[in-house]
Design an enzyme around this catalytic site. Sequence first.
Site, mmCIF file in Angstrom:
data_model
loop_
_atom_site.group_PDB
_atom_site.id
_atom_site.type_symbol
_atom_site.label_atom_id
_atom_site.label_comp_id
_atom_site.label_asym_id
_atom_site.label_seq_id
_atom_site.Cartn_x
_atom_site.Cartn_y
_atom_site.Cartn_z
ATOM 1 N N GLU A 75 -10.975 49.193 -17.286
ATOM 2 C CA GLU A 75 -11.332 49.567 -18.656
ATOM 3 C C GLU A 75 -12.760 50.117 -18.710
ATOM 4 O O GLU A 75 -13.489 49.876 -19.666
ATOM 5 C CB GLU A 75 -11.182 48.381 -19.616
ATOM 6 C CG GLU A 75 -9.768 47.876 -19.756
ATOM 7 C CD GLU A 75 -9.613 46.851 -20.849
ATOM 8 O OE1 GLU A 75 -8.852 47.100 -21.789
ATOM 9 O OE2 GLU A 75 -10.276 45.797 -20.766
ATOM 10 N N CYS A 116 -8.622 44.034 -29.914
ATOM 11 C CA CYS A 116 -10.048 44.200 -30.208
ATOM 12 C C CYS A 116 -10.323 45.501 -30.950
ATOM 13 O O CYS A 116 -11.232 45.558 -31.781
ATOM 14 C CB CYS A 116 -10.862 44.135 -28.919
ATOM 15 S SG CYS A 116 -10.311 45.275 -27.634
#
Length: 614
Positions: A304, A388
């Site tokens: 990520e 998120c």
Amino acid sequence: MTLMKELALPYQTLTAVPFTNVSIEDRFWSNRIKATQKSTIAACLAQCEATGRISNFAKAGGLQEGGFEGIFYNDSDVYKVLEGIAYSLLIEPDEEMEAQADRIIDLIAAAQQEDGYLQTFFSLAEPDKKWTDMNKHEEYCAGHMIEAAIAYKQATGKRLFLDVAIRVADHIDSLFGPGKRHWVPGHQEIELALVKLYVETGEERYWKLAYWLLEERGHGHGIGYSWDRSGWGAAYSQDDVPVRDICSVTGHAVRAMYMYAGMTDTAMLNGDQGYLDALDRIWSNVVDRNMYITGGIGPSRHNEGFTNDYDLPNDTAYCETCAAVGMVYWNHRMNLLHGDSKYADIVERAMYNGAIAGVSLSGDKFFYVNPLEADGSHHRVPWYDCSCCPTQVARFIPSIGNYVYARRGSDIIVNQYVEGTGRLRLPVGEIVLRQVTEYPWNGRITLRVEAGEAGEYGIQLRIPSWCKSYRVSAGDEEIDQAENVNGYVRLQRAWKPGDEITLELTMQVERVYSHPLVTANAGKVALQRGPLVYCLEEIDNAANFDNLRISSSTRFRTVYAPDMLQGIVSVYGEEPSGDQRFKAIPYYAWDNREAGKMKVWLPENSDETRLYRL
């Protein structure tokens, strides 16, 4: 709207003007703020209820039977939605929304343990393993709680949530710090939250704990599953070198942005030269070698985050929405630290492109990943197991006004062009400055002194890096030799209510080329107009999407379509021969209609050597 205090830190160049002092009235951002208030927050609350995120607090507080549901960091999503609610309430009171927030806050307070500890995963699932794995997000969740609690206190005046957050911070401070246990937060966030808590309470040990946590990095103290995982290691959480020795960006993109934001906050408090030097080095590395044209960062799904310099693939670009928002948070702070417009340029790039692409125009569907090329299978969805990004959007968009103005002494700094008013406190008194503009569709901005005491002060206007020419006038007087300070045109004189400045930024379709080392974009060009990056969608170009190429003779024209995608300026391209035509739309607006392919970088027929320009 409640006015918040402006805060000047000892080593910052500019003073932030909080969004509560800024009224946004333009269609572009007003539509997004309303969608967040009416759709995004409601969608996030419903999902937090349905997935057990909220009931986890009731269970941890003994108010409900059952075990923990979800992933160990899920508490943070509830906190971010509450922060978004607080910002929304500061803009527009809503009794029903506030009552919902109060109910959740009561559950959070009930879940807190006697020593101040609060994370429902450990309370319910692994009570004997608290503070044993640095990557289990205990302090990450605490950081988001602190930010939300401060916002809610400012919005409503109610202290319960803030008192809970202070007890959490005190619990962490009792465990970690000089002479106590070593600790490296696996997912940074608490650092910038502790600085906010210091600002709110005046208690210096909070920001000093943030500084200590940053200083812990790079000394071999990190332990936990991310440190042990093959291919990740210490670099994944930016724990491979001491923060003052950082030269290149590594690891998880969101963690990096939060850490750099926290470093900038502490540097503005203590003037640590090692931090200042490191921040300048890492900023150049991120922006010059690791940033997409959209302001997105982090090309790799594996971590990520980051890989190697100039590795910027389009179809596999990760570009997490949270990371683009993180670029806004960090670059806003760098702008306050140094007073240079180049950081506000990056705020604008990330804000108008990479960040808001993460949410549908309706406000209730989301991208976690934001590629720059798609085959038709990538779409926004209502929720993710790791959510998120939706909750990040819920707190980010209502606070957009944070980035419009700043202040330096007796100067007003205009960083972003957004129609509405700003209330700014200057030595001559409070000034109300109104912007009238159709930005980002039009480059004409009128600024009028709406109210306030007459007196002498400066007004500094950012000249965006994309702008090749501009004109500025004060009243009927065109200013030919205006002073330029760090990318701002500065006008100083005795101002009085009714005085006007007109700034005209030449806004035309520009061809943008990648650095030659970005092999994914060799022989390709992207289109940008003003702050907006454009893309092609298959729905508009079905006949020739795969074969379309741009040449040096391609001509562009723009058309404002008020009924398309909530109102956009489309870019049309055409060859002089008429053989090839295409239509481009702003990147942020893609995937809001029919499914189909999309691309930002377009093949170009050219034998010329192109210069890198962004």
